[in-house]
Design an enzyme around this catalytic site. Structure first.
Site, PDB file in Angstrom:
ATOM      1  N   ILE A 159       3.116  39.624 -68.858  1.00 31.49           N
ATOM      2  CA  ILE A 159       4.070  40.674 -69.188  1.00 31.49           C
ATOM      3  C   ILE A 159       3.799  41.836 -68.234  1.00 31.49           C
ATOM      4  O   ILE A 159       2.739  42.445 -68.271  1.00 31.49           O
ATOM      5  CB  ILE A 159       3.991  41.083 -70.677  1.00 31.49           C
ATOM      6  CG1 ILE A 159       5.058  42.132 -71.002  1.00 31.49           C
ATOM      7  CG2 ILE A 159       2.601  41.507 -71.097  1.00 31.49           C
ATOM      8  CD1 ILE A 159       5.269  42.337 -72.503  1.00 31.49           C
ATOM      9  N   GLU A 160       4.754  42.093 -67.350  1.00 39.59           N
ATOM     10  CA  GLU A 160       4.505  42.969 -66.208  1.00 39.59           C
ATOM     11  C   GLU A 160       5.339  44.240 -66.264  1.00 39.59           C
ATOM     12  O   GLU A 160       6.555  44.214 -66.428  1.00 39.59           O
ATOM     13  CB  GLU A 160       4.799  42.216 -64.901  1.00 39.59           C
ATOM     14  CG  GLU A 160       4.497  43.022 -63.653  1.00 39.59           C
ATOM     15  CD  GLU A 160       4.546  42.176 -62.386  1.00 39.59           C
ATOM     16  OE1 GLU A 160       4.496  42.775 -61.289  1.00 39.59           O
ATOM     17  OE2 GLU A 160       4.630  40.935 -62.484  1.00 39.59           O
TER      18      GLU A 160
END
Length: 266
Positions: A159-160
């Site tokens: 999850i960026e």
């Protein structure tokens, strides 16, 4: 006592209880350093995993090879690629392709890590290199993407560059093992690139990166030393300072006389 490499079951068991460390490493030297430093998880180029020396250098690192989907191809291509990676000792594989492709691999019991938030290969859809999920609507879209990965059978997701509140809320509501890259401490692992930590990245430094060493300056110093050493070699050759007697082999005097006699005869 040497560490044991964690399994998928191990990581699932510690979800929500502690945070692990994760790096993107590109070389055997970086992998060995990660092993010795106690890093838990690494993302690596497939070619590095296929290096026969890799597991000698990094026996306990949970290792996840990954390529952008356009480097591999169709879902069937991904399955063949994933099998090759698992055979070479991969613990999971990264996939930024479609949910259908992820499901195709998961159906074959391949541990797959997906990607939500800022996905570099899809950044044109979310406005380029910037945070994703800053509005309620876009945050819900990330949650829906996570739900789709769950349904497809993924093991986890990177999850960026997502707001910390969004990432934490999602991580608390999913069975996926969540790898935070710039998404705060509410996930299951903190993920950085080795090139940022080591200071070898000469380009843009992401907000979430942290530089611990200045390898770029050291590389510049070493390059200057290379040029200086090569220049000294050129000067030595030009002035006949190289080679000296210690650098060459000479013939015994009696053998030299015989050789010269043969030269005269020929």
């Amino acid at each position: 006592m040497s560490r044991q490499r964690p399994t998928i079951a191990d990581l699932r068991a510690i979800k929500g209880k502690k945070q692990l460390t994760m790096l993107r490493v590109m070389t055997l030297e970086e992998a060995e350093a990660a092993e010795r430093a106690g890093i838990d998880i690494v993302s690596i180029p497939p070619d590095l995993l296929l290096d026969p020396q890799y597991r000698d250098a990094a026996p306990s690192l949970f290792s996840m090879p990954g390529e952008n989907f356009f480097e591999i191809g169709t879902a069937d291509d991904f399955v063949r690629w994933a099998f090759r990676m698992l055979k070479a000792s991969a613990d999971a594989v990264y996939c930024s392709a479609s949910v259908a492709t992820i499901k195709r691999m998961a159906d074959e019991s391949v541990p797959v890590i997906g990607h939500v938030g800022l996905i570099p290969s899809r950044r044109t859809w979310t406005g380029g290199w910037k945070a994703v999920g800053k509005t309620a609507e876009s945050a819900v879209e990330i949650l829906q993407a996570v739900r789709q990965l769950e349904a497809a059978g993924a093991f986890g997701a990177e999850i960026e560059v997502v707001p910390v509140e969004v990432a934490e809320a999602i991580s608390q509501r999913t069975s996926l093992f969540m790898l935070s890259m710039g998404a705060g401490t509410g996930c299951d692992a903190q993920y950085l690139f080795a090139e940022d930590i080591l200071g070898t990245n000469r380009g843009h430094m992401p907000r979430h990166s942290k530089v611990y060493r200045n390898f770029a300056a050291e590389y510049d110093r070493l390059q200057q030393e290379r040029v200086a050493a090569f220049s000294e070699f050129v000067a030595d050759v030009n002035t006949k300072a190289y080679p000296e007697d210690k650098h060459i082999v000479r013939m015994a005097p009696e053998e030299l006389k015989k050789f010269q006699a043969q030269l005269d005869a020929n």
